[in-house]
Write a protein that holds these residues in place. Structure first.
Motif: not given
Length: 128
Positions: A116-128
């Motif tokens: 549930y959290y994995y994909e959102d967190i991955k995207k968030e970290i990549i865009t930082q």
């Protein structure tokens, strides 16, 4: 005549400052740095699990309470979700190539909850 106290809400910038210094300064020192009372800082630190203050989580909690109309919103499941999210985020930051199965093995989180959290967190970290 005594001065009338004025109150203000903490903003995201204030929360980031608290996150940087809360382990190295006392509540009164932090409060003086922000120009608020030590009680405000004490209440602010209670927005997150003890010893794990995060400006981002505190801001999410503040926003949630504004929308829901106060602190009466269900807290237990909300905090559990924030803790799960923080654990997954920490794993991904430590090893960006980590996969979902490894995260579930390391943290002990059920795979459906982690997913549930994995994909959102991955995207968030990549865009930082």
């Amino acid at each position: 005549m005594a001065e009338k106290k004025t109150y203000r809400c903490l903003c995201a910038k204030d929360r980031k400052y608290i996150e940087k210094v809360y382990k190295s300064m006392t509540l009164k020192e932090i409060a003086n740095g922000l120009g608020c009372s030590h009680g405000t800082i004490s209440r602010e630190l209670k927005r997150c699990p003890p010893g794990n203050y995060s400006a981002k989580l505190a801001q999410m909690d503040c926003d949630r309470k504004k929308v829901r109309g106060g602190p009466k919103a269900p807290v237990k499941s909300y905090w559990q979700g924030l803790v799960l999210r923080k654990q997954i985020e920490t794993c991904i930051r430590m090893q960006p190539t980590v996969d979902l199965q490894t995260i579930t093995r390391i943290t002990g989180i059920e795979e459906d909850k982690a997913a549930y959290y994995y994909e959102d967190i991955k995207k968030e970290i990549i865009t930082q």
